[in-house]
Enzyme design. Structure first.
Site, PDB file in Angstrom:
ATOM      1  N   ARG A  53      12.987 -88.407  34.054  1.00 31.84           N
ATOM      2  CA  ARG A  53      12.020 -88.307  35.153  1.00 31.84           C
ATOM      3  C   ARG A  53      12.246 -89.412  36.179  1.00 31.84           C
ATOM      4  NH1 ARG A  53       6.525 -85.782  33.381  1.00 31.84           N
ATOM      5  NH2 ARG A  53       6.466 -87.424  31.840  1.00 31.84           N
ATOM      6  N   LYS A 210       5.462 -74.044  14.359  1.00 29.32           N
ATOM      7  CA  LYS A 210       6.500 -74.098  13.326  1.00 29.32           C
ATOM      8  C   LYS A 210       6.336 -72.931  12.344  1.00 29.32           C
ATOM      9  CE  LYS A 210       7.123 -79.082  13.812  1.00 29.32           C
ATOM     10  NZ  LYS A 210       6.539 -80.388  13.495  1.00 29.32           N
TER      11      LYS A 210
HETATM   12  N1  LIG Z   1       9.394 -87.030  18.165  1.00 29.82           N
HETATM   13  C1  LIG Z   1       9.635 -86.276  17.106  1.00 29.82           C
HETATM   14  O1  LIG Z   1       9.506 -86.719  15.965  1.00 29.82           O
HETATM   15  C2  LIG Z   1      10.085 -84.851  17.270  1.00 29.82           C
HETATM   16  C3  LIG Z   1      10.525 -84.167  16.127  1.00 29.82           C
HETATM   17  C4  LIG Z   1      10.942 -82.828  16.253  1.00 29.82           C
HETATM   18  C5  LIG Z   1      10.891 -82.222  17.487  1.00 29.82           C
HETATM   19  N2  LIG Z   1      10.432 -82.919  18.583  1.00 29.82           N
HETATM   20  C6  LIG Z   1      10.460 -82.224  19.865  1.00 29.82           C
HETATM   21  O2  LIG Z   1      11.464 -82.821  20.663  1.00 29.82           O
HETATM   22  C7  LIG Z   1      11.088 -82.759  22.022  1.00 29.82           C
HETATM   23  C8  LIG Z   1      11.071 -84.168  22.594  1.00 29.82           C
HETATM   24  O3  LIG Z   1      10.160 -84.948  21.859  1.00 29.82           O
HETATM   25  P1  LIG Z   1      10.069 -86.531  22.045  1.00 29.82           P
HETATM   26  O4  LIG Z   1       9.251 -87.002  20.914  1.00 29.82           O
HETATM   27  O5  LIG Z   1      11.398 -87.104  22.291  1.00 29.82           O
HETATM   28  O6  LIG Z   1       9.190 -86.599  23.381  1.00 29.82           O
HETATM   29  P2  LIG Z   1       9.081 -87.769  24.444  1.00 29.82           P
HETATM   30  O7  LIG Z   1       7.810 -87.546  25.179  1.00 29.82           O
HETATM   31  O8  LIG Z   1       9.338 -89.088  23.793  1.00 29.82           O
HETATM   32  O9  LIG Z   1      10.336 -87.468  25.380  1.00 29.82           O
HETATM   33  C9  LIG Z   1      10.352 -86.464  26.362  1.00 29.82           C
HETATM   34  C10 LIG Z   1      10.995 -87.062  27.590  1.00 29.82           C
HETATM   35  O10 LIG Z   1      11.185 -86.045  28.579  1.00 29.82           O
HETATM   36  C11 LIG Z   1      10.961 -86.637  29.828  1.00 29.82           C
HETATM   37  N3  LIG Z   1      10.708 -85.624  30.847  1.00 29.82           N
HETATM   38  C12 LIG Z   1       9.556 -84.971  31.104  1.00 29.82           C
HETATM   39  N4  LIG Z   1       9.744 -84.127  32.145  1.00 29.82           N
HETATM   40  C13 LIG Z   1      11.011 -84.264  32.554  1.00 29.82           C
HETATM   41  C14 LIG Z   1      11.786 -83.680  33.572  1.00 29.82           C
HETATM   42  N5  LIG Z   1      11.269 -82.764  34.391  1.00 29.82           N
HETATM   43  N6  LIG Z   1      13.072 -84.061  33.727  1.00 29.82           N
HETATM   44  C15 LIG Z   1      13.617 -84.969  32.896  1.00 29.82           C
HETATM   45  N7  LIG Z   1      12.935 -85.587  31.892  1.00 29.82           N
HETATM   46  C16 LIG Z   1      11.644 -85.221  31.726  1.00 29.82           C
HETATM   47  C17 LIG Z   1       9.798 -87.587  29.613  1.00 29.82           C
HETATM   48  O11 LIG Z   1       9.742 -88.555  30.619  1.00 29.82           O
HETATM   49  C18 LIG Z   1      10.142 -88.159  28.241  1.00 29.82           C
HETATM   50  O12 LIG Z   1      10.916 -89.338  28.352  1.00 29.82           O
HETATM   51  C19 LIG Z   1       9.741 -82.038  22.049  1.00 29.82           C
HETATM   52  O13 LIG Z   1       9.969 -80.661  22.215  1.00 29.82           O
HETATM   53  C20 LIG Z   1       9.189 -82.320  20.664  1.00 29.82           C
HETATM   54  O14 LIG Z   1       8.257 -81.362  20.261  1.00 29.82           O
HETATM   55  C21 LIG Z   1      10.043 -84.214  18.491  1.00 29.82           C
HETATM   56  N1  LIG Z   2       4.774 -84.232  16.246  1.00 29.31           N
HETATM   57  C1  LIG Z   2       5.631 -83.645  15.274  1.00 29.31           C
HETATM   58  C2  LIG Z   2       7.049 -84.065  15.476  1.00 29.31           C
HETATM   59  C3  LIG Z   2       8.033 -83.348  14.575  1.00 29.31           C
HETATM   60  O1  LIG Z   2       8.154 -82.007  14.934  1.00 29.31           O
HETATM   61  C4  LIG Z   2       5.154 -84.064  13.893  1.00 29.31           C
HETATM   62  O2  LIG Z   2       4.320 -84.963  13.798  1.00 29.31           O
HETATM   63  O3  LIG Z   2       5.592 -83.470  12.921  1.00 29.31           O
END
Ligand SMILES: NC(=O)c1ccc[n+]([C@@H]2O[C@H](COP(=O)([O-])OP(=O)(O)OC[C@H]3O[C@@H](n4cnc5c(N)ncnc54)[C@H](O)[C@@H]3O)[C@@H](O)[C@H]2O)c1
Ligand SMILES: N[C@@H](CCO)C(=O)O
Ligand code: NA
Length: 438
Positions: A53, A210
């Protein structure tokens, strides 16, 4: 030493969308393990651009790769799009564009897949691109690949488990230390487990997404998040935890997907997310913190259990990179990953008709005949009682009833009727149960 001849494929150029908790770990591992990944994929896997972003907020990343224009990065000369932003809009359009243009997609986005996997797979089919999403369910645990590939020859009957790390982290803390709900949720966010909006975790939306993905893969049927009965943990009280403890049980938020056979023999699918009381001897009862665990039951394979880290940056990145290597290999060797398998199209059974078992804890008047009156209400709703425990206090008594399987609507109606009885002072706790009573 790796023979160079194994890395002779055309460079696979990767666009990374989002560089938060998971994206940052993917960028790090892709860079640090470039040689290893190239050897495994059969071609160099090159990070061609990172959409964030605010590029000025990322001094730690190679500046020449950064852009704030994700749409343009998707359209540029890249072979694979790794999406780690999350949510439906605007990501959905970008991924559809990528897939239609023959670019393979790797994503961890369960919210998107749980609603739009049909159109994403259709877009992938239109160009022959791949769609991989192992990280979307149960983080690092290889679960979707076993369902899509290893078990493709078997008949799965049930998938049940803990698939949300944040709520498991909170429930584990409430159970073991009596820690408060809000402070534990804050810690789960700080550790990178919770979604950007943690209500997705605590209200069960994440686990329902999920469950939809799991049910779709397990039963070869399109199940969307809106088909999944959803209850979160915000109504799980200290009384529920105490009632569970008093009986040697604990409370977990489970996603349960199963084939249910009707009286006419017709099959349907039940997919649901709700808190469950489990005996402490149940293997899922001992899954603590942000860990996930999932049982799969299949006709020929029998019972399988999958266990590991379900959330967090590095564990989730492991699953993303595994998919990335698979996609790169397919490009090098000319193959394709599995397509959507939705040939069975079983109907989704409403929650009210799904057989469940209840644990009901009551505070009742301590006088003769109360137990019989309460039992009569169960019988009137055709709900059979499996176990009763009564403990006298001064002028009231605590009554705990565990039922046999009955349609969920009948159990709900029973509890409502019991709550209105004069002899019942309070319905202290109501929760569904899984597992054998000890
Ligand atoms: N954190 C976990 O443990 C986990 C586990 C499994 C799946 N996920 C999935 O992975 C994905 C990411 O999760 P996360 O925890 O890294 O989230 P996060 O919020 O830490 O990261 C998402 C990033 O995307 C950026 N972003 C938002 N809009 C944007 C745009 N238009 N252009 C570019 N960047 C943009 C945000 O600034 C942020 O840095 C999600 O779909 C989440 O459900 C997360
Ligand atoms: N928010 C999710 C991340 C993993 O999908 C969790 O707590 O399980
Ligand atoms: Na996984």
């Amino acid at each position: 030493m790796t023979a160079m001849s194994t890395v002779d494929g055309k460079t696979v150029r990767v666009a990374l969308l989002g560089c938060g908790t998971v994206g940052a770990e993917v960028a790090r591992l892709l860079t640090e393990q470039a040689d290893e990944l190239a050897a495994r994929a059969g071609a160099p896997v090159e990070l061609a651009g990172i959409a964030v972003r605010r590029p000025d907020k990322h001094p730690e990343l190679p500046q020449h790769l950064l852009t704030n224009d994700a749409a343009a990065l998707v359209e540029s000369d890249v072979d694979v799009v790794v999406e780690l932003i999350g949510g439906v809009d605007p990501v959905r359009e970008w991924l559809l564009t990528a897939l239609r243009k023959g670019k393979s997609v790797v994503t961890a986005n369960k919210a998107l897949l749980a609603e739009y996997s049909a159109e994403l797979f259709e877009a992938a089919d239109s160009s022959g691109a791949d769609l991989y999403f192992e990280a979307a369910v149960a983080g690092a645990i290889p679960l979707l690949r076993p369902l899509r590939e290893s078990l493709a020859g078997d008949r799965i009957t049930k998938v049940m488990g803990i698939v949300n790390g944040t709520t498991n982290f909170i429930l584990s803390a409430m159970d073991s230390t009596g820690a408060g709900y809000a402070e534990t949720l804050d810690e789960a966010s700080r550790l990178g487990y919770a979604e950007a909006d943690p209500t997705a975790d605590v209200d069960g939306y994440d686990a329902a997404s999920k469950a939809a993905i799991l049910a779709s893969l397990a039963f070869h049927t399109r199940v969307t998040a809106s088909d999944v009965h959803r209850e979160g943990i915000s109504n799980v009280s200290a009384s529920d935890i105490a009632a569970a403890k008093a009986l040697g049980r604990t409370v977990k938020l489970l996603s349960i997907c199963e084939r249910v056979e009707g009286e006419d023999g017709a099959e349907s699918v039940s997919a649901r997310v709700h808190p469950v009381m489990l005996p402490r001897t149940h293997p899922l009862a001992n899954v603590g913190g942000a860990f996930n665990a999932v049982f799969v039951e299949a006709d020929a394979a029998g019972s399988l259990m999958f266990y590991g880290q379900g959330a967090g940056g590095a564990p989730t990145a492991s699953a993303v990179l595994g998919d990335l290597v698979a996609v790169a290999r397919n490009r090098v060797l000319g193959g394709r990953g599995p397509r959507e398998s939705a040939h069975a199209q079983l109907p989704v059974r409403p929650m009210g008709q799904t057989p469940t078992r209840y644990h009901v804890s009551l505070d009742v008047a301590d006088k003769p005949g109360v137990l019989a009156q309460v039992a009569q209400v169960f019988a009137a709703h055709e709900v059979s009682i499996a176990a009763v425990r009564q403990r006298d206090r001064h002028d009231t008594a605590s009554l705990v009833i565990v039922t046999h399987l009955a349609p969920d609507a009948a159990l709900e109606a029973t509890v409502e009727a019991i709550g209105k009885m004069d002899v019942v002072n309070e319905v202290v706790s109501v929760m569904r149960v899984e597992g054998e009573d000890s």
